[in-house]
Enzyme design. Structure first.
Site, mmCIF file in Angstrom:
data_model
loop_
_atom_site.group_PDB
_atom_site.id
_atom_site.type_symbol
_atom_site.label_atom_id
_atom_site.label_comp_id
_atom_site.label_asym_id
_atom_site.label_seq_id
_atom_site.Cartn_x
_atom_site.Cartn_y
_atom_site.Cartn_z
ATOM 1 N N GLU A 175 -3.908 -2.099 0.974
ATOM 2 C CA GLU A 175 -3.239 -1.936 2.268
ATOM 3 C C GLU A 175 -1.733 -1.754 2.100
ATOM 4 O O GLU A 175 -1.121 -0.934 2.792
ATOM 5 C CB GLU A 175 -3.530 -3.141 3.176
ATOM 6 C CG GLU A 175 -4.969 -3.242 3.647
ATOM 7 C CD GLU A 175 -5.414 -2.048 4.474
ATOM 8 O OE1 GLU A 175 -4.552 -1.410 5.120
ATOM 9 O OE2 GLU A 175 -6.621 -1.743 4.481
ATOM 10 N N TYR A 198 -0.826 -5.849 11.341
ATOM 11 C CA TYR A 198 -1.859 -4.916 10.898
ATOM 12 C C TYR A 198 -2.525 -5.391 9.606
ATOM 13 O O TYR A 198 -3.751 -5.474 9.510
ATOM 14 C CB TYR A 198 -1.280 -3.510 10.696
ATOM 15 C CG TYR A 198 -2.188 -2.656 9.850
ATOM 16 C CD1 TYR A 198 -3.362 -2.135 10.382
ATOM 17 C CD2 TYR A 198 -1.921 -2.426 8.501
ATOM 18 C CE1 TYR A 198 -4.234 -1.390 9.598
ATOM 19 C CE2 TYR A 198 -2.776 -1.695 7.718
ATOM 20 C CZ TYR A 198 -3.940 -1.178 8.268
ATOM 21 O OH TYR A 198 -4.808 -0.461 7.488
ATOM 22 N N ASP A 219 -3.169 0.393 13.921
ATOM 23 C CA ASP A 219 -2.238 1.234 13.169
ATOM 24 C C ASP A 219 -2.133 2.574 13.877
ATOM 25 O O ASP A 219 -2.646 2.743 14.994
ATOM 26 C CB ASP A 219 -2.679 1.381 11.709
ATOM 27 C CG ASP A 219 -3.944 2.230 11.556
ATOM 28 O OD1 ASP A 219 -4.616 2.520 12.569
ATOM 29 O OD2 ASP A 219 -4.269 2.603 10.409
#
Length: 264
Positions: A34, A117, A135
């Site tokens: 991520e 997020y 997102d």
């Protein structure tokens, strides 16, 4: 929207890309992927993901590395604050959590460099917590489907987007759903030339009915751009080239480059 989450998950199971971090429940590689993929294309970030796992196979290895080693491994990805935050987070996890990532969204937010997020992604992917990810891909899909005309970066727009994200979340499979809606935005409901003709939600999409697909989502704030000129000096002595390390605060702090001066 009737059965939206189930239909979306069905689309995902048939069309998802085969990515190495998919289906993992270990927070470390999920978190690593991520952070690397923030503002980075998947095809560009893939090699860095494998490189980091090879150099730093566990959060303990990453925490014990020097900042220079981490920055060297990150070289070429840009936005180097991500690498520094990655390193700082690893050290926090080892020092404060005995090397084990927190499991909840609220606890994950306490880690440096982890925002809503990333915390939602880790909590839902690894522990199936009922927390929606939001997102750019998710905002685009939901804004188009529901015909949301409030700017997504305004207080009212942020509030409405959170409500839409929660309302559409699959309560039984939040982790799979979150991956599905991000994948749908990345692969199907794209910013430009989305595949509306083959969209499984075409009959439900407000933007498609109102011919506003290319308008939504709306963003109110515009990034201020400033031109700065850099004059670099290439200094050699025999086979050697002179370089220096940047010590001043900024996006390139700690990195090496040629001596330079800036001008307006």
């Amino acid at each position: 929207m009737k059965n939206f989450s189930k239909r979306l998950i069905g689309w995902y199971q048939k069309n998802k890309r085969d990515l190495p971090w998919r289906g993992l429940h270990d927070p470390y590689p999920v978190w690593l992927s991520e952070i690397i993929l923030q503002q980075t294309r998947v095809d560009q970030g893939m090699s860095y993901y494998f490189k980091f796992l090879e150099l730093f196979p566990t959060v303990h290895h990453l925490a014990s590395a020097s900042e220079d080693q981490v920055l060297k491994a990150w070289q070429g990805l840009g936005y180097y604050s991500r690498a520094r935050n990655l390193h700082a987070t690893a050290r926090m996890v080892v020092k404060n959590y005995n090397g084990k990532f927190p499991e909840t969204f609220a606890e994950l937010l306490k880690l440096k460099g982890i925002g809503p997020y990333t915390a939602a992604a880790i909590a839902s992917f690894c522990h199936n917590e009922k927390t929606p990810v939001i997102d750019g891909n998710v905002m685009r899909v939901l804004a188009r489907l529901h015909g949301m005309h409030e700017p997504v970066d305004s207080p009212a727009g942020i509030k409405k987007m959170k409500l839409l994200a929660v309302d559409n979340l699959d309560s039984k499979e939040p982790g799979i759903y979150n991956q599905a809606i991000m994948e749908f935005g990345a692969m199907h409901c794209t910013p430009y030339q989305p595949k509306c003709s083959s969209c499984p939600f075409a009959v439900d999409c407000v933007a498609l009915r109102s011919d506003t697909v290319n308008v939504l989502p709306i963003k109110g704030k515009k990034t201020q751009v400033k031109d700065v000129w850099f004059y670099y000096f290439f200094i050699t002595l025999g086979p050697n080239v002179y370089m220096k390390r940047r010590n001043a605060e900024g996006i390139w702090k700690g990195l090496h480059d040629f001596p330079c001066t800036e001008s307006d």
